[in-house]
Design an enzyme around this catalytic site. Structure first.
Site, PDB file in Angstrom:
ATOM      1  CB  ALA A  63      -0.871  -0.010   1.249  1.00 52.44           C
ATOM      2  CD  GLU A 112      -2.585  -7.497   2.991  1.00 49.78           C
ATOM      3  OE1 GLU A 112      -2.192  -6.348   2.665  1.00 49.78           O
ATOM      4  OE2 GLU A 112      -3.211  -7.725   4.034  1.00 49.78           O
TER       5      GLU A 112
HETATM    6  N1  3HC Z   1       4.548   3.479  -0.178  1.00 48.07           N
HETATM    7  C1  3HC Z   1       5.031   4.689  -0.546  1.00 48.07           C
HETATM    8  N2  3HC Z   1       6.281   4.889  -0.979  1.00 48.07           N
HETATM    9  C2  3HC Z   1       7.094   3.829  -1.036  1.00 48.07           C
HETATM   10  C3  3HC Z   1       6.678   2.551  -0.673  1.00 48.07           C
HETATM   11  C4  3HC Z   1       5.345   2.379  -0.233  1.00 48.07           C
HETATM   12  N3  3HC Z   1       4.848   1.171   0.116  1.00 48.07           N
HETATM   13  N4  3HC Z   1       7.705   1.687  -0.824  1.00 48.07           N
HETATM   14  C5  3HC Z   1       8.741   2.424  -1.293  1.00 48.07           C
HETATM   15  N5  3HC Z   1       8.372   3.714  -1.414  1.00 48.07           N
HETATM   16  C6  3HC Z   1       9.182   4.824  -1.928  1.00 48.07           C
HETATM   17  C7  3HC Z   1      10.330   5.156  -1.018  1.00 48.07           C
HETATM   18  O1  3HC Z   1       9.934   6.094  -0.041  1.00 48.07           O
HETATM   19  C8  3HC Z   1      11.330   5.731  -2.003  1.00 48.07           C
HETATM   20  O2  3HC Z   1      10.928   7.049  -2.278  1.00 48.07           O
HETATM   21  P1  3HC Z   1      12.042   8.159  -2.587  1.00 48.07           P
HETATM   22  O3  3HC Z   1      12.778   7.691  -3.781  1.00 48.07           O
HETATM   23  O4  3HC Z   1      11.261   9.398  -2.773  1.00 48.07           O
HETATM   24  O5  3HC Z   1      12.896   8.211  -1.377  1.00 48.07           O
HETATM   25  C9  3HC Z   1      11.103   4.922  -3.271  1.00 48.07           C
HETATM   26  O6  3HC Z   1       9.804   4.350  -3.125  1.00 48.07           O
HETATM   27  C10 3HC Z   1      12.094   3.797  -3.485  1.00 48.07           C
HETATM   28  O7  3HC Z   1      12.153   3.030  -2.287  1.00 48.07           O
HETATM   29  P2  3HC Z   1      13.527   2.485  -1.706  1.00 48.07           P
HETATM   30  O8  3HC Z   1      14.534   3.561  -1.688  1.00 48.07           O
HETATM   31  O9  3HC Z   1      13.210   1.790  -0.436  1.00 48.07           O
HETATM   32  O10 3HC Z   1      13.915   1.437  -2.847  1.00 48.07           O
HETATM   33  P3  3HC Z   1      14.660   0.065  -2.727  1.00 48.07           P
HETATM   34  O11 3HC Z   1      14.815  -0.425  -4.094  1.00 48.07           O
HETATM   35  O12 3HC Z   1      15.864   0.182  -1.837  1.00 48.07           O
HETATM   36  O13 3HC Z   1      13.660  -0.923  -1.921  1.00 48.07           O
HETATM   37  C11 3HC Z   1      11.521  -1.923  -1.433  1.00 48.07           C
HETATM   38  C12 3HC Z   1      12.450  -1.292  -2.508  1.00 48.07           C
HETATM   39  C13 3HC Z   1      12.149  -3.233  -0.915  1.00 48.07           C
HETATM   40  C14 3HC Z   1      10.211  -2.208  -2.053  1.00 48.07           C
HETATM   41  C15 3HC Z   1      11.378  -0.938  -0.250  1.00 48.07           C
HETATM   42  O14 3HC Z   1      11.021   0.329  -0.772  1.00 48.07           O
HETATM   43  C16 3HC Z   1      10.353  -1.309   0.763  1.00 48.07           C
HETATM   44  O15 3HC Z   1      10.614  -2.125   1.618  1.00 48.07           O
HETATM   45  N6  3HC Z   1       9.172  -0.676   0.700  1.00 48.07           N
HETATM   46  C17 3HC Z   1       8.148  -0.805   1.676  1.00 48.07           C
HETATM   47  C18 3HC Z   1       7.458  -2.120   1.606  1.00 48.07           C
HETATM   48  C19 3HC Z   1       6.359  -2.167   2.627  1.00 48.07           C
HETATM   49  O16 3HC Z   1       6.550  -1.897   3.782  1.00 48.07           O
HETATM   50  N7  3HC Z   1       5.164  -2.547   2.181  1.00 48.07           N
HETATM   51  C20 3HC Z   1       4.029  -2.637   3.032  1.00 48.07           C
HETATM   52  C21 3HC Z   1       3.297  -1.355   3.034  1.00 48.07           C
HETATM   53  S1  3HC Z   1       1.970  -1.345   4.179  1.00 48.07           S
HETATM   54  C22 3HC Z   1       0.770  -2.252   3.441  1.00 48.07           C
HETATM   55  O17 3HC Z   1       0.921  -2.702   2.347  1.00 48.07           O
HETATM   56  C23 3HC Z   1      -0.466  -2.402   4.232  1.00 48.07           C
HETATM   57  C24 3HC Z   1      -1.407  -3.375   3.645  1.00 48.07           C
HETATM   58  O18 3HC Z   1      -1.469  -4.504   4.459  1.00 48.07           O
HETATM   59  C25 3HC Z   1      -2.756  -2.796   3.483  1.00 48.07           C
END
Ligand code: 3HC
Ligand code: NAI
Length: 707
Positions: A63, A112
């Protein structure tokens, strides 16, 4: 259809491509467009099945985390999740087979969505995970209800509580995915979908039965996980909420379990824990953005390195390079010192091996990357030198002058000094644009923080190279300005001063440490000093006195110097702020001698000792940190308040679920923090001086350091 989600038909398979760079996060529009695309695929007479795939380097990474900030109340969350759950049910109810094709990451909401598809295939290097706990929430789009129907309770519990992604191979073995594709993913997905074109082949995850072993043992597995988390997830509540949601999946029908998941998610998403962890997520990524250094600033690849000094820090820094696969020369003054340094490195790796975290082969390979030397031979081949000799200005200047001669003109010259002026080394080197600080934290091979200290003349490409290098070294690099103590230690001086004064006023060493560990720090201020060495701080104070300065203005307690003068340097000498069973032991007991010293020093300063409440200890120490942090920020030594938070979480183990000292101050309320500074000024003296930035923000009714 918008560019965020594309629709096309290939070989009678509808291909739905999510294209929301960089990670295809599920912004509200993306959710809606996937929903519409699936409905279109179902209605499309030219399509017999559907494939959902991500554009770019990944499937869907979850998300859109920013959207959670709009959920101000539990009810907001319940309303939004009602929509998401209904949407995923529509995907699952699609009358044509729907296959998700995963490459890169399927994380959180991404996994999901995939779980709501009828089948999942993936490339062999793909990863799937439910990392929500890292953000202080739980899977909120059915993940706690569907995942265990695919892989069983044990693995679902692990994935939802530790947040770590699993490999495609592991996901395949567990039943989370159905096939691994070699070669082109889309072609493989279309071929797979074409084998599932009949409506009767539709497999709805929510209709899969709970596995028999989970029907009998699932609740016990949840109990066992709770017991394990009680030890490992100190201060965090989201992992426990995830277990509760999974238990609901075991004990309730799917729909009722889903409602329970939504309720638990709603409680988590509005919690201060989640707000803090989300703040940290973005703060950690923001540190790489330095306002005057554009993203496309050229960087240089660091292929070879050298470290000067194989003591406590130099040895750890050399290990850090070797661990990252970068060959490193390690220079000492003589063979004896070199052998001492190498022995420590070997011992450290042996501990890693004894824990099963390194094989003998990896050990040999890593050690082979470290080349010991007592000369500057080969320094003309390296791309960076990290200087880690004694903390002595003359010695460092001489070392930099030498380095300026023995290295190539484009070689980066970094100092690990924790207190000295980087600009002086820069001048001594004869090429100041290549000089900066790389301030590692002890133990350097373990601690993740790297303060990148920008000198007056440090070139932009040198900073950009350092930021890129820090990632390769598995560190979090934060660019800071060149003031005394930089950011971490400058603020620490105020934290420690307050801890010392509280001791004089009537608190005890164990009480103060306990308050801070209860708050979530791994160790309190006194315990930390006993580990780091009381002599280290004492020598810095001696140096400062010699140049007519103090670390933190205002009253200084004499107790730390008295402890130092007794030769009580901490754990290494068997006594410091605590008594230890033996030198090197961690087994400690409080020492009445320290209380007696506190009484004497209080008497000298005319202070009447009193019982001090835990709340006051925490409030004073945290206020001291935030007030000095505000000064650091205003003076431009840190770029953002979030940078300071990252420094504290990675440098000193400040609890992430509190979001760092600056974010914590915002949760307390900036007005409250300012009121406390003023109250302390009235009670304890003028050394409590409100930071002008704090006063301005409060006057302007602002609730955040970013204004
Ligand atoms: N939402 C919004 N922005 C996100 C995002 C997300 N889920 N995931 C990554 N981004 C953004 C980062 O803030 C970053 O932005 P920036 O360039 O402006 O700084 C850009 O995307 C690139 O991210 P990374 O620098 O982290 O890129 P990497 O290639 O190093 O890593 C990744 C990629 C492994 C996907 C890592 O970004 C990550 O772990 N993201 C979060 C994953 C996460 O936590 N997902 C769960 C979200 S909560 C959810 O889904 C709830 C659900 O149950 C309803
Ligand atoms: P240390 O005393 O353990 O090691 C310094 C080493 O440098 C010694 O082995 C010495 O023989 C060697 N050395 C001196 N002159 C040399 C030369 N000309 N060529 C090669 N080697 C030489 O010191 P430590 O603790 O490792 O500190 C090193 C630097 O790191 C200092 O600037 C210190 O302020 C900084 N630092 C220390 C931290 C700590 O917790 N110890 C934390 C962060 C930074």
């Amino acid at each position: 259809m918008s560019d965020l989600v594309r629709y096309e038909v290939k070989d009678r398979v509808a291909v739905i491509t999510v294209d929301n760079p960089p990670v295809n996060a599920l912004a509200p529009a993306v959710w809606a467009l996937i929903d519409q695309a699936v409905a279109r695929g179902v209605a499309d007479a030219n399509a017999d099945a559907m494939v959902l795939i991500g554009a770019g380097t990944t499937f869907i990474a979850g998300a859109d985390i920013k959207v959670f900030d709009t959920l101000k109340t539990r009810d907001d969350s319940m309303a939004r999740s009602a929509g998401t759950h209904a949407l995923l049910r529509r995907l699952e109810d699609a009358a044509k087979p729907l296959v998700s094709a995963i490459h890169g990451n399927a994380l959180g909401g991404g996994l999901e969505v995939a779980q709501a598809c009828h089948f999942r295939i993936a490339t062999k290097d793909a990863k799937v995970g439910q990392p929500e706990v890292m953000l202080g929430i739980i899977p909120g789009a059915g993940g706690t209800q569907r995942l265990l129907r695919l892989c069983g309770v044990k693995m679902a519990l692990e994935m939802c509580t530790d947040g770590k992604p699993v490999s495609a191979a592991k996901a395949l073995a567990a039943g989370i995915i159905d096939q691994i594709v070699d070669g082109d993913l889309l072609a493989g997905a279309i071929a797979f979908a074409k084998t599932k074109t009949q409506a009767h082949e539709i497999r709805k995850t929510r209709d899969l039965p709970i596995k028999p072993e989970d029907v009998s043992g699932g609740v016990a597995a949840c109990e066992a996980m709770r017991a394990a988390l009680a030890k490992t997830a100190r201060g965090a509540s989201a992992p426990f909420a995830a277990v509760n949601a999974i238990q609901a999946a075991l004990t309730l029908p799917f729909d009722a379990g889903s409602v329970r998941e939504r309720e638990l998610f709603a409680e988590c998403v509005v919690s201060s824990e989640s707000q803090a962890l989300r703040h940290m997520f973005f703060a950690e990524r923001d540190v790489a953005k330095v306002p005057d250094i554009p993203k496309d600033t050229p960087t240089r690849e660091i292929k070879r390195a050298a470290v000067v000094g194989a003591g406590t820090m130099g040895g750890g820094i050399a290990m850090t390079y070797a661990n990252a696969g970068i060959p490193v020369l390690l220079k000492e003054i003589d063979d004896a010192a070199l052998q001492r340094g190498l022995a420590t490195i070997r011992k450290n790796y042996e501990v890693t091996m004894s824990k099963g975290k390194m094989t003998a082969e990896q050990f040999e390979k890593t050690m082979a990357l470290i080349t010991p030397t007592t000369s500057y031979g080969g320094f003309d081949q390296v791309d960076i030198v990290v200087e880690a000799v004694f903390e002595n200005m003359d010695l460092k200047k001489a070392t930099f002058a030498e380095l300026g001669k023995v290295t190539r003109p484009d070689c980066v010259l970094a100092s690990n000094s924790s207190t000295l002026d980087v600009d002086e080394f820069a001048r001594a080197s004869g090429r100041p644009s290549k000089v900066l600080g790389h301030h590692f934290f002890s133990p350097a091979n373990v601690m993740k923080l790297l303060e990148i200290v920008r000198g007056r003349e440090t070139a932009k490409d040198v900073i950009a190279t350092s930021l890129k290098l820090s990632k390769k070294l598995n560190k979090v690099g934060v660019v800071v300005g060149n003031c005394f103590g930089f950011v971490a230690n400058r603020m620490l001086a105020y934290y420690m001063r307050e801890a010392y004064l509280l001791l004089e006023e009537g608190a005890s060493v164990p009480q103060i440490d306990q308050v801070l560990t209860d708050f979530g720090l791994p160790v309190g201020p006194y315990g930390m000093q006993d580990i780091a060495g009381i002599d280290v701080g004492a020598r810095i104070r001696q140096y400062l006195t010699s140049i007519g300065k103090t670390r933190a203005e205002g009253p200084q307690s004499a107790i730390p110097d008295r402890v130092f003068e007794l030769g009580r340097y901490g754990q290494k000498t068997g006594a410091g702020w605590y008594k230890y069973d033996a030198p090197g032991s961690r087994n400690r007991t409080p020492d009445p001698l320290i209380d007696r010293m506190a009484e004497e020093e209080a008497a000298k300063r005319g202070i009447k000792r009193r019982p001090i409440a835990d709340e006051e200890i925490l409030a004073r120490i945290m206020t001291a940190l935030a007030n000095e942090g505000a000064r650091v920020l205003e003076e431009g030594y840190a770029t953002r308040a979030g940078d300071i938070d990252v420094i504290y979480c990675y440098g000193f183990g400040f609890p992430r679920h509190r979001g760092g000292p600056m974010f914590y101050a915002e949760t307390v309320g900036l007005a409250t923090v300012l009121a406390r500074v003023k109250e302390y000024r009235a009670r304890f003296g003028d050394y409590w001086e409100p930071a002008p930035l704090l006063e301005r923000l409060v006057a302007g009714n602002k609730s955040s350091f970013e204004g």
